[in-house]
Design a protein around this motif. Structure first.
Motif, PDB file in Angstrom:
ATOM      1  N   ASN A   1       8.534  -0.503   0.030  1.00  0.00           N
ATOM      2  CA  ASN A   1       9.463  -0.656   1.139  1.00  0.00           C
ATOM      3  C   ASN A   1       8.666  -0.770   2.427  1.00  0.00           C
ATOM      4  N   ALA A   2       9.379  -0.930   3.527  1.00  0.00           N
ATOM      5  CA  ALA A   2       8.709  -1.145   4.807  1.00  0.00           C
ATOM      6  C   ALA A   2       7.727  -0.009   5.119  1.00  0.00           C
ATOM      7  N   GLY A   3       8.104   1.207   4.755  1.00  0.00           N
ATOM      8  CA  GLY A   3       7.261   2.360   5.069  1.00  0.00           C
ATOM      9  C   GLY A   3       5.914   2.313   4.371  1.00  0.00           C
ATOM     10  N   THR A   4       5.919   2.095   3.027  1.00  0.00           N
ATOM     11  CA  THR A   4       4.638   2.081   2.314  1.00  0.00           C
ATOM     12  C   THR A   4       3.804   0.878   2.742  1.00  0.00           C
ATOM     13  N   LEU A   5       4.497  -0.249   3.005  1.00  0.00           N
ATOM     14  CA  LEU A   5       3.764  -1.438   3.442  1.00  0.00           C
ATOM     15  C   LEU A   5       3.022  -1.142   4.743  1.00  0.00           C
ATOM     16  N   LEU A   6       3.757  -0.512   5.677  1.00  0.00           N
ATOM     17  CA  LEU A   6       3.166  -0.199   6.976  1.00  0.00           C
ATOM     18  C   LEU A   6       1.981   0.743   6.793  1.00  0.00           C
ATOM     19  N   ARG A   7       2.158   1.737   5.885  1.00  0.00           N
ATOM     20  CA  ARG A   7       1.086   2.704   5.663  1.00  0.00           C
ATOM     21  C   ARG A   7      -0.150   2.011   5.072  1.00  0.00           C
ATOM     22  N   THR A   8       0.097   1.140   4.080  1.00  0.00           N
ATOM     23  CA  THR A   8      -1.022   0.401   3.491  1.00  0.00           C
ATOM     24  C   THR A   8      -1.729  -0.425   4.554  1.00  0.00           C
ATOM     25  N   PHE A   9      -0.921  -1.055   5.412  1.00  0.00           N
ATOM     26  CA  PHE A   9      -1.515  -1.880   6.451  1.00  0.00           C
ATOM     27  C   PHE A   9      -2.357  -1.031   7.395  1.00  0.00           C
ATOM     28  N   ARG A  10      -1.787   0.120   7.804  1.00  0.00           N
ATOM     29  CA  ARG A  10      -2.507   0.981   8.745  1.00  0.00           C
ATOM     30  C   ARG A  10      -3.815   1.473   8.152  1.00  0.00           C
ATOM     31  N   LYS A  11      -3.751   1.770   6.849  1.00  0.00           N
ATOM     32  CA  LYS A  11      -4.951   2.231   6.160  1.00  0.00           C
ATOM     33  C   LYS A  11      -6.033   1.154   6.150  1.00  0.00           C
ATOM     34  N   SER A  12      -5.602  -0.131   6.108  1.00  0.00           N
ATOM     35  CA  SER A  12      -6.589  -1.213   6.005  1.00  0.00           C
ATOM     36  C   SER A  12      -7.133  -1.641   7.361  1.00  0.00           C
ATOM     37  N   VAL A  13      -6.529  -1.175   8.444  1.00  0.00           N
ATOM     38  CA  VAL A  13      -6.979  -1.626   9.759  1.00  0.00           C
ATOM     39  C   VAL A  13      -8.490  -1.443   9.992  1.00  0.00           C
ATOM     40  N   PRO A  14      -9.064  -0.276   9.650  1.00  0.00           N
ATOM     41  CA  PRO A  14     -10.506  -0.116   9.914  1.00  0.00           C
ATOM     42  C   PRO A  14     -11.387  -1.114   9.161  1.00  0.00           C
ATOM     43  N   VAL A  15     -10.873  -1.740   8.119  1.00  0.00           N
ATOM     44  CA  VAL A  15     -11.682  -2.683   7.347  1.00  0.00           C
ATOM     45  C   VAL A  15     -11.614  -4.082   7.966  1.00  0.00           C
ATOM     46  N   LEU A  16     -10.601  -4.292   8.829  1.00  0.00           N
ATOM     47  CA  LEU A  16     -10.387  -5.639   9.362  1.00  0.00           C
ATOM     48  C   LEU A  16     -11.601  -6.210  10.121  1.00  0.00           C
ATOM     49  N   PRO A  17     -12.254  -5.423  11.004  1.00  0.00           N
ATOM     50  CA  PRO A  17     -13.409  -6.021  11.707  1.00  0.00           C
ATOM     51  C   PRO A  17     -14.442  -6.587  10.734  1.00  0.00           C
ATOM     52  N   PHE A  18     -14.715  -5.839   9.667  1.00  0.00           N
ATOM     53  CA  PHE A  18     -15.693  -6.297   8.675  1.00  0.00           C
ATOM     54  C   PHE A  18     -15.220  -7.581   7.994  1.00  0.00           C
ATOM     55  N   LEU A  19     -13.947  -7.584   7.580  1.00  0.00           N
ATOM     56  CA  LEU A  19     -13.422  -8.769   6.895  1.00  0.00           C
ATOM     57  C   LEU A  19     -13.454  -9.986   7.824  1.00  0.00           C
ATOM     58  N   MET A  20     -13.141  -9.766   9.112  1.00  0.00           N
ATOM     59  CA  MET A  20     -13.185 -10.885  10.048  1.00  0.00           C
ATOM     60  C   MET A  20     -14.625 -11.376  10.236  1.00  0.00           C
ATOM     61  N   TYR A  21     -15.554 -10.434  10.281  1.00  0.00           N
ATOM     62  CA  TYR A  21     -16.962 -10.807  10.412  1.00  0.00           C
ATOM     63  C   TYR A  21     -17.368 -11.704   9.239  1.00  0.00           C
ATOM     64  N   VAL A  22     -17.036 -11.249   8.017  1.00  0.00           N
ATOM     65  CA  VAL A  22     -17.406 -12.045   6.841  1.00  0.00           C
ATOM     66  C   VAL A  22     -16.720 -13.407   6.898  1.00  0.00           C
ATOM     67  N   PHE A  23     -15.468 -13.420   7.388  1.00  0.00           N
ATOM     68  CA  PHE A  23     -14.788 -14.711   7.468  1.00  0.00           C
ATOM     69  C   PHE A  23     -15.517 -15.651   8.425  1.00  0.00           C
ATOM     70  N   PHE A  24     -15.875 -15.155   9.615  1.00  0.00           N
ATOM     71  CA  PHE A  24     -16.471 -16.054  10.594  1.00  0.00           C
ATOM     72  C   PHE A  24     -17.888 -16.483  10.220  1.00  0.00           C
ATOM     73  N   VAL A  25     -18.661 -15.582   9.614  1.00  0.00           N
ATOM     74  CA  VAL A  25     -20.056 -15.923   9.337  1.00  0.00           C
ATOM     75  C   VAL A  25     -20.221 -16.610   7.979  1.00  0.00           C
ATOM     76  N   LEU A  26     -19.329 -16.318   7.029  1.00  0.00           N
ATOM     77  CA  LEU A  26     -19.487 -16.878   5.684  1.00  0.00           C
ATOM     78  C   LEU A  26     -18.349 -17.840   5.338  1.00  0.00           C
ATOM     79  N   GLY A  27     -17.117 -17.446   5.635  1.00  0.00           N
ATOM     80  CA  GLY A  27     -15.968 -18.252   5.240  1.00  0.00           C
ATOM     81  C   GLY A  27     -15.839 -19.536   6.036  1.00  0.00           C
ATOM     82  N   LEU A  28     -15.857 -19.399   7.366  1.00  0.00           N
ATOM     83  CA  LEU A  28     -15.688 -20.572   8.222  1.00  0.00           C
ATOM     84  C   LEU A  28     -16.754 -21.641   7.966  1.00  0.00           C
ATOM     85  N   PRO A  29     -18.049 -21.270   7.918  1.00  0.00           N
ATOM     86  CA  PRO A  29     -19.059 -22.298   7.606  1.00  0.00           C
ATOM     87  C   PRO A  29     -18.801 -22.996   6.276  1.00  0.00           C
ATOM     88  N   THR A  30     -18.299 -22.227   5.273  1.00  0.00           N
ATOM     89  CA  THR A  30     -18.020 -22.838   3.974  1.00  0.00           C
ATOM     90  C   THR A  30     -16.881 -23.853   4.088  1.00  0.00           C
TER      91      THR A  30
END
Lengths: 261, 298
Positions: free
Chosen positions: B12-41
């Motif tokens: 439900n909306a609650g667990t989704l929000l919680r999962t999302f909030r939990k993943s926030v600290p990982v986002l900078p890393f994932l974005m870094y990998v996207f820009f340095v590895l994903g975008l060039p590919t």
């Protein structure tokens, strides 16, 4: 060692002896080549000539700066993320493992093609663009080494113990988890440093004269000197590796004797 | 909203929000990998199918497949990858077995440390070491020449394709030792004892038990070696100065501006083709390793 070799069956002894020769001979031959003169006699002249080579000091300094920036990004971005994933998002471990396989699928020679095309001009003019990319190259080493360290810890118990003593999340990471990860962190740092200082592909194609690029560019003018530099940089890397192994051993020995809190 | 197969876990909306909030600290890393590895590919893939004036086309890929230097380079790279996977793969497995089955802890530690160092040892220094050893006037060449066995008189040339393969063994063998050792350690002595107890000869044990259990990991590790040999650039470039026709060398030459005007985006097509081959190799590696974990507790 000698008794260990004697205990081997003859077939295995021959195999190990041949591989020993294959792996040691090139090191010996290059050391000899760095230390001989035109007549084949012994001389320090190639080694003595190293400091005065044009461009060498600059390339060492460039490699060092790129290495430092790479380490800073690894420590501030990658290490916290890996720890966080193991503490709070174990479901993402699989994703992290897949990400660490990506540098094999997109090797440096291919990646640099896209990086040079996708980077905005301002960043492209900076040598630290290489640091940004080296972080990705070092990712598999850093992740595997840290993940092994984290898996060996009982994170839940450590965290709950710290919590019950009134420690917040950051304090727990700083004073409980990081000290326990000491040796994995050390090996991650050294492996990535060795990788960064020896990286040739991307540095040469991005037209930065780092140490390995200098060695190749210079090899035409005096092979004795460039081989000597190559061997020195190699010995430097190995000394660094040995130092880390030594520091780690003596630390854990003192730990066992109870000399370190 | 969705009942996950009657487990009673409702999204439900609650667990989704919680999962999302939990993943926030990982986002900078994932974005870094996207820009340095994903975008060039993505850029490489897009440009591989674009002509010099921006139209979508298959001509870049066709230039490679149709023959000429690029196809020769690709075939050479594939050959190099396969040969430096199979031969060092076999030698590495034999060394790892000799070490794993010996009783000396010191020998095990020395080989493990040395493999860890040497496996990451491709590059400029390696090229210089081999020129000093097996080059035309290298130390080993001189020694062999003195006993009338100069390898250069028998067609050996360190600056040609098979010379390069010989040099690659220096990091491929230790890599194999490193990655295949856990599998060999997983081969339980009780299986051998059980086989012997049932009257199996050593050959029967290997044919019926040892090899079938080990084969997936050994093959999987060879896929990993293939990826390394197929895509290595630094060692060959420093060794030969770019005279061997290999795809990585051709991409390097492309980036250095050595390209015909009509083949403007061929470099990206070369990069894209390498990604496809390497993707297959890595998938093969992962699948085989997963299969081997059925028997071996890695």
């Amino acid at each position: 060692m000698a008794t260990a070799v004697r205990r081997l069956k003859p077939g295995r002894a021959v195999l190990l002896l041949l591989s020993l020769i294959y792996f040691v001979l090139p090191i010996y031959a290059s050391l000899q080549f760095s230390l001989e003169n035109v007549q084949g006699g012994f001389t320090w002249s190639a080694i003595r000539a190293i400091p005065s080579q044009p461009g060498l000091a600059g390339s060492v300094w460039l490699s060092t700066r790129i290495g430092i920036v790479t380490m800073i990004i690894l420590m501030l971005l990658v290490v916290p993320t890996v720890i966080y994933v193991h503490l709070r998002l174990p479901g993402m471990k699989r994703t992290m493992e897949i990400i660490t396989l990506l540098p094999i699928v997109i090797p440096p020679i291919v990646l640099i093609l896209g990086v040079l095309d996708a980077t905005p001009l301002g960043l492209k003019a900076s040598p630290y663009l290489l640091s940004l990319v080296y972080v990705v190259l070092a990712l598999p080493f850093v992740y595997r080494s840290l993940a092994a360290g984290l898996d060996a810890l009982d994170l839940r118990t450590l965290e709950e113990a710290a919590k019950s003593l009134g420690s917040g999340a950051l304090r727990t990471i700083r004073f409980v988890i990081l000290p326990n990860l000491r040796s994995s962190l050390l090996s991650a740092v050294v492996l990535s440093l060795a990788l960064v200082l020896g990286e040739f592909t991307m540095a040469s194609l991005d037209l930065w004269q780092t140490l390995p690029v200098w060695i190749v560019n210079f090899s035409g003018s005096d092979p004795h000197i460039s081989t000597a530099v190559a061997m020195l940089s190699l010995l430097g890397t190995w000394a660094l590796l040995a130092l880390v192994v030594f520091l780690d051993r003596s630390h854990s020995r003192r730990l066992r004797k109870g000399l370190v809190q | 909203m969705i009942d996950a197969g009657g487990v009673g876990y409702k999204w439900n909306a609650g667990t989704l929000l919680r999962t999302f909030r939990k993943s926030v600290p990982v986002l900078p890393f994932l974005m870094y990998v996207f820009f340095v590895l994903g975008l060039p590919t993505i850029v490489i893939t897009a440009l591989a199918f674009k002509s010099g004036n921006g139209h979508y086309t298959f001509s870049n890929i066709k230039v490679i497949l149709s023959g000429g230097q690029y196809r020769a380079g690709f075939e050479n790279s594939l050959k190099l990858g396969v040969v430096t996977a199979i031969i060092p793969g076999i030698i590495g497995t034999l060394i790892a077995y000799a070490i794993a089955s010996s009783k000396s802890g010191a020998l095990k530690r020395i080989v493990a440390t040395a493999s860890g160092v040497l496996a990451n040892f491709g590059g400029v220094n390696l090229a210089f070491m081999f020129v000093a050893t097996f080059g035309a006037v290298g130390l080993a060449t001189t020694w062999l020449n003195a006993i009338g066995l100069d390898p250069w008189n028998y067609g050996f040339n360190i600056y040609k394709l098979w010379g390069v393969a010989f040099v690659y063994m220096y990091f491929q063998i230790p890599l194999m030792v490193l990655v295949v050792t856990p599998a060999l350690n997983g081969l339980r002595p009780s299986w051998r004892e059980a086989a012997e107890g049932l009257g199996a000869s050593p050959w029967q044990y290997w044919r019926r038990v040892g090899i079938p259990v080990l084969l997936p990991s050994v093959l999987g590790c060879m896929f990993l070696l293939f990826a390394g040999g197929f895509s290595a650039y630094a060692t060959t470039e420093a060794l030969t100065g770019g005279t061997v026709a290999l795809t990585p060398i051709q991409i390097g030459a492309y980036l250095n501006g050595n390209v015909i005007a009509t083949e403007q985006n061929v470099g990206y097509a070369l990069g894209f083709s390498m990604i496809i081959v390497l993707l297959i190799a890595v998938i093969g590696y992962s699948l085989l390793l997963k299969r081997s974990s059925k028997w071996l507790q890695l």
